[in-house]
Design a protein around this motif. Structure first.
Motif, short mmCIF file in Angstrom:
data_model
loop_
_atom_site.label_atom_id
_atom_site.label_comp_id
_atom_site.label_asym_id
_atom_site.label_seq_id
_atom_site.Cartn_x
_atom_site.Cartn_y
_atom_site.Cartn_z
N THR A 1 -10.22 -141.09 56.83
CA THR A 1 -9.85 -141.92 55.67
C THR A 1 -9.45 -143.34 56.11
O THR A 1 -9.23 -144.20 55.24
CB THR A 1 -8.63 -141.30 54.93
N VAL B 1 -11.12 -145.33 46.28
CA VAL B 1 -10.23 -144.16 46.29
C VAL B 1 -10.90 -142.92 45.72
O VAL B 1 -10.39 -141.82 45.89
CB VAL B 1 -8.90 -144.44 45.53
N LEU C 1 -11.23 -140.37 48.15
CA LEU C 1 -10.02 -139.71 48.65
C LEU C 1 -9.52 -138.63 47.68
O LEU C 1 -9.07 -137.58 48.10
CB LEU C 1 -8.90 -140.73 48.85
N TYR D 1 -1.40 -143.91 45.88
CA TYR D 1 -2.24 -144.88 45.17
C TYR D 1 -1.66 -145.16 43.77
O TYR D 1 -1.53 -146.32 43.35
CB TYR D 1 -3.68 -144.36 45.05
N ALA E 1 -2.31 -138.81 49.04
CA ALA E 1 -3.06 -140.08 48.88
C ALA E 1 -3.08 -140.52 47.42
O ALA E 1 -2.86 -141.70 47.09
CB ALA E 1 -4.49 -139.90 49.40
N LEU F 1 -8.71 -150.81 51.55
CA LEU F 1 -7.65 -150.97 50.54
C LEU F 1 -6.64 -152.03 50.98
O LEU F 1 -6.19 -152.85 50.18
CB LEU F 1 -6.93 -149.64 50.33
#
Lengths: 302, 744
Positions: A247, A159, A162, A208, A204, A254
């Motif tokens: 992404t 991540v 991101l 998360y 995002a 993930l």
């Protein structure tokens, strides 16, 4: 242990023993009131107790696996089939009567041991196959916590491409420090930030922090949307629709991590089923053997 | 071998048939000048400087002229001297004297001979068509003007190094050496190994002093000082100058450790003064199954129950091969080396870990050298003869006796065999013998590793790797006289070659050995057939890609039966001093788990490189790590499947600081599944209560498996049932028509 055709000789032997015992018991029970103290009763009692002892010796046999005392699977088969015979033997011994407090307790214990053993045999017959098919990413049970740490560390690395992971999430930092190899060795650990709109980046990060991270922190919880495979697929599909294509690879990784977490959870639960019944079966069996010995000494002496 | 009697300069000499006049003279101490010939190269006879009078019409180049019975050779008659002077003078007329080599190290061979012949300024005119220089290489300077077209560089490049870069180009006055298709050296495929430069007798190929290899912790030895040592006398000064720091002199005090077993290194040591003690400091045991008192009790228990069947092959070798001219006795692994001895050849030539610890017994002076230096000095026949003599005296007898077949030979015969044996050196990739060739010798591996392969239409099948102490060649000699396999050197290899005739004589004199050898040969042939049958069986793509078909024995766990109780792991640990050699994790195939445990590969890469030969195959399937493992970890690195682990053991060793005392140290040793060689069945399988763990021969197992799958495919109803059973877990899966585990 899977009960298959290879058990046939043991099953036949057990049926023969049962048949012989029954053949002896019927005229004995018809001729007189069956009692544990009678000669036939004592024979059934000794046979039943002997079978209990033999079944109990499996535990001792496992303590010396290298000793050439017969293959462990033979002991296990003997344990299963002679263990099954103990109940009819003891019933023949007691004449289907529970007797006094000690014998009643013994009978209750025997029934519990018998039932837990049956349950255990059924579990060990079915659950290994279930685990094989339901947990393709199975690992060694004791390694599950470590693998989970690695998965979290891996998610943390992913991540970072991101959004900026805030330092206020100490678990991530710790996990990253103890991280194992990256899922994709070709990908840099830190990774470069993928280009996207600020709003997308914030979204995002929010997803998360609010959904994925809590699940990774507590993967056993059933409350998370990610704990269910179907819901998780829908969740990630929706996420992919909202995030730019660049992404998607990270999101797929993930998703795989979440799937692996679910499989580990599944493995843990199945493992507990596989071995949890022993927590009932073994102590009760020990108590049964000890009290059975006490009963034998008391009954014969007094 | 037939002997030839001839006379050289009035001295009667006897040599083996096939010996050249040049070698016959050299062997008997008669020196014949030569330029185009080196002892380590095939003679070419192009310079004619070595011309001698053999009583024939014309003079003969002695380097290529075979000696003949009754031949009378004159090497220094007026006629010969005159011819030689003329040849040298002609060569000098075309030579830029002093050439680069003569200027730098004063050892241009042409100019040295010219000086010895008293040739001053040549009477003949120099060439008018210059050949030029080539400075394109960063390392080697090429002066075509100084080239005498002796071809030594070409043979060095092609025959010794097999680089095949150098050749001849042009013709007439334009003839010269050429790199690839006459490219500048720097643009060619030359790898700058330096062999051409070392081979060159003149200054045509010289170093540019760019490459400097440096050895630390020693005193560099001047070229002049090295040239004083007998073993360096024939080494090119140019080479020594280039490698000025690749050989150093080191002083060790008595008691000082020179190198330790298991350490990685790249140098060899040559003892100039003093004595050293060479030994294994790692205590024995700790890696074998059932060691110690508990093992004894287990064995006793097994005997009492009568449930076990001891496997017969528990032969221990009486000696341990190490990287020196001596072997160590198994019971007392200590030996002594002295002046003139060399150790560390394998480490130096092939970068293997040190095989033993070496400690100075007295104050010592020794030369420590890198591979390039060792390689060059080993081409010196004087040194080689000395080293070989040491080897014959100390270890050859033992090596021959380590061959189980030879152990019953009489000492006299072993001695005669040892005296006749030839020592052969080979480089990586050299083919020792080819399948189908006439078998003419029996070989014993002295240093290095060889690969034995059998050629088949689909490719080569590796039958075995042999390391120090291994032997081959008996099958061809015993069978139809043709080689049944190809043997290739995997690194720097030295072999003891016993001529076929001597071998056959041994069989005639010792019929018992002949019988035993025939049995061994038959066993090996059968084993090879089994290997062949294994690879020509079914081909399951996924298994081939996972390398599983290359194994001899797989530990498979049926996951539909396994309750993950880890009794197998505990049993393994229990059988091996608490250290498990299996991990219940690995590849999966259908419902089978291929546990991480030694697969006893058909092509056991792990065995290549063990410096002490402790990982080996006995005469049976299992690969065992013997208890003299020095813990270098090379086998663990070589195993492609991660099935060998290094495990630390706490052991008591001699405390060097306190004579007579001991101290506890932690030593790593390699551990791997040995299939519980002491027992009839591996403990992991024996201890599995759920009939889930099985050791299987993969080919047979998967053949049955494939048949089962085909049967399932042909019977849709069965497949549906099985699929349902697998998906729901509620229907017991029907047993396979033929249980694949029966293949074991």
């Amino acid at each position: 242990m899977r009960i298959d055709k290879s058990h046939r000789p043991w099953m036949i032997a057990a049926l023969v023993v049962l048949g012989v015992a029954l053949a002896g018991y019927v005229p004995y029970a018809l001729g007189t009131r069956p009692r544990g103290g009678s000669v036939p009763g004592l024979i059934y009692g000794l046979a039943g107790y002997g079978m209990m002892l033999f079944a109990g010796l499996l535990g001792a046999r496992k303590k010396v696996p290298v000793w050439r005392l017969g293959r462990a699977q033979s002991w296990m088969r003997g344990h299963v089939w002679f263990g099954l015979l103990t109940l009819p033997m003891i019933l023949f011994h007691s004449g289907f009567s529970f007797g006094g407090p000690l014998t009643s307790l013994l009978m209750a214990l025997l029934i519990l041991v018998f039932l837990s053993g049956l349950a255990g045999a059924a579990i060990q017959h079915f659950v290994p196959g279930m685990m094989t098919s339901m947990v393709p990413l199975e690992t060694i049970y004791e390694q599950i916590p470590r693998v989970r740490d690695q998965l979290r560390a891996e998610a943390d690395k992913l991540v970072r491409s991101l959004f900026t992971v805030p330092d206020s999430v100490p678990e991530l930092t710790l996990a990253a420090a103890a991280s194992g190899p990256s899922r994709d060795p070709g990908k840099s650990d830190a990774g470069e930030m993928i280009e996207m709109e600020v709003a997308e980046r914030e979204y995002a990060g929010g997803v998360y922090r609010d959904t994925v991270l809590p699940f990774l922190r507590n993967p056993e919880s059933r409350r998370s949307v990610l704990a269910d495979q179907g819901k998780a697929e829908t969740f990630f599909e929706a996420l992919r629709r909202k995030m730019p294509p660049a992404t998607h690879e990270v999101l797929a990784d993930l998703e795989n991590i979440c799937e692996e977490e679910r499989q580990l959870t599944r493995q843990r639960r199945l493992y507990l089923w596989l071995h949890g019944w022993l927590l009932v079966h073994v102590p009760l069996s020990v108590a049964l053997i000890v009290l059975g010995g006490v009963h034998a000494v008391v009954a014969l002496r007094y | 071998m037939k002997q030839i009697d001839l006379t050289i300069d009035g001295t009667p000499v006897t040599v083996a048939e096939g010996t050249t006049v040049f070698d016959a003279a050299r062997i008997h101490g008669i020196s014949i000048p030569v330029l185009c010939h080196q002892q380590n190269e095939r003679p070419a006879g192009v310079c004619r400087v070595c011309s001698v009078d053999c009583g024939e019409k014309v003079l003969q180049a002695s380097c290529v002229r075979p000696a003949e019975n009754g031949m009378k050779v004159q090497t220094d008659s007026e006629k010969v001297r005159k011819a030689r002077r003329m040849i040298v003078e002609l060569l000098m007329s075309d030579h830029p004297s002093p050439c680069a080599r003569q200027r730098h190290s004063g050892d241009c061979e042409l100019e040295t001979i010219a000086k010895a012949e008293g040739i001053g300024a040549p009477r003949f005119a120099k060439r008018i068509s210059p050949r030029g220089q080539d400075d394109s290489s960063l390392v080697i300077s090429v002066d075509h003007e100084a080239c005498i077209l002796c071809d030594r560089c070409i043979r060095g490049c092609d025959e010794i190094r097999h680089n095949n870069v150098l050749g001849r180009g042009g013709k007439g006055y334009g003839a010269g050496i050429a790199f690839d298709l006459n490219l500048p050296m720097g643009n060619s495929s030359c790898v700058s190994c330096g062999e051409c430069m070392v081979s060159c007798p003149t200054g045509a190929l010289t170093n540019k002093s760019v490459v400097r290899t440096v050895l630390p912790n020693g005193v560099p030895v001047a070229v002049e000082e090295l040239k004083q040592l007998p073993y360096f006398q024939n080494v090119s000064g140019t080479f020594l100058e280039l490698n000025a720091n690749a050989v150093i002199k080191r002083h060790f005090k008595a008691g000082e450790i020179i190198c330790r077993e298991g350490d990685y290194g790249s140098t060899a040591f040559f003892i100039l003064e003093g004595k050293v003690e060479i030994f294994l400091s790692t205590p024995m045991a700790h890696v074998s199954t059932d060691g110690g008192a508990s093992g004894f009790i287990r064995k006793l228990t097994s005997r009492l129950t009568g449930a076990d069947r001891q496997k017969p092959d528990r032969d221990r070798p009486r000696s341990i091969s190490i990287d020196a001219s001596v072997d160590l006795a198994y019971d007392n692994p200590v030996a002594e080396l002295g002046e003139g001895d060399l150790f560390g050849e394998m480490t130096c030539m092939s970068m293997y870990p040190r095989s033993a610890t070496v400690r100075a017994s007295t104050d010592c002076v020794m030369l420590e050298m890198l591979r390039n230096v060792l390689d060059v000095i080993q081409r010196n026949k004087t040194l080689r003869e000395k080293l070989e003599a040491n080897y014959r005296k100390r270890a050859l007898d033992d090596h021959l006796r380590t061959v189980p077949l030879f152990s019953s030979l009489s000492p006299e015969f072993i001695e005669s065999l040892a005296s006749k044996a030839e020592l052969v050196r080979l480089s990586n990739g050299d083919v020792i013998c080819r399948q189908g060739e006439v078998a003419d010798a029996f070989y014993l591996v002295r240093i290095g590793f060889v690969k034995i392969t059998e050629e088949h239409p689909g490719g080569d099948l590796v039958l075995a790797y042999l390391g120090k102490g291994g032997y081959f060649g008996e099958i061809g000699l015993l069978a139809n006289g043709l080689r049944t396999a190809t043997v290739t050197a995997l690194d720097h290899v030295e072999l003891v070659r016993i001529d076929g005739a001597d071998f056959m004589e041994m069989l005639t004199r010792f019929p018992a050995i002949a019988r035993e050898l025939t049995a061994v040969a038959r066993e090996r042939e059968q084993q090879n057939s089994r290997h062949m049958a294994a690879v020509t069986g079914i081909s399951l793509d996924s298994f081939l890609t996972q390398g599983l078909m290359e194994s001899n024995s797989l530990l498979l766990i049926d996951l539909d039966k396994c309750t993950r109780c880890d009794n197998c792991v505990r049993a393994c640990a229990d059988a091996h001093d608490g250290v498990t050699r299996l991990i219940r994790e690995g590849l999966r195939f259908d419902n089978y788990l291929v546990a991480t445990s030694c697969r006893q590969c058909r092509d056991p890469l792990c065995m290549v490189g063990c410096p002490v030969g402790s990982i080996r195959r006995r005469n049976s399937l299992e690969i065992v790590i013997e208890d003299w493992c020095v813990g270098c970890g090379l086998c663990a690195q070589n195993c492609p499947y991660g099935n060998i682990n290094m495990h630390p053991f706490e052991v008591m060793v001699k405390d060097l600081a306190q004579p007579g005392g001991q101290k506890a140290v932690v030593k790593p040793k390699a551990t791997s599944c040995d299939l519980c060689a002491d027992h009839a069945e591996p403990s992991c399988v024996y201890a599995c209560p759920h009939d889930a763990a099985h050791r299987v021969e993969p080919n047979q197992f998967f053949k049955v498996y494939a048949e089962t799958k085909i049967a399932e495919r042909d019977s849709p109803a069965t497949v549906r049932d099985l699929t349902a059973a697998k998906q729901t877990g509620t229907i017991a899966r029907s047993p396979h028509p033929r249980d694949p585990r029966s293949a074991h």
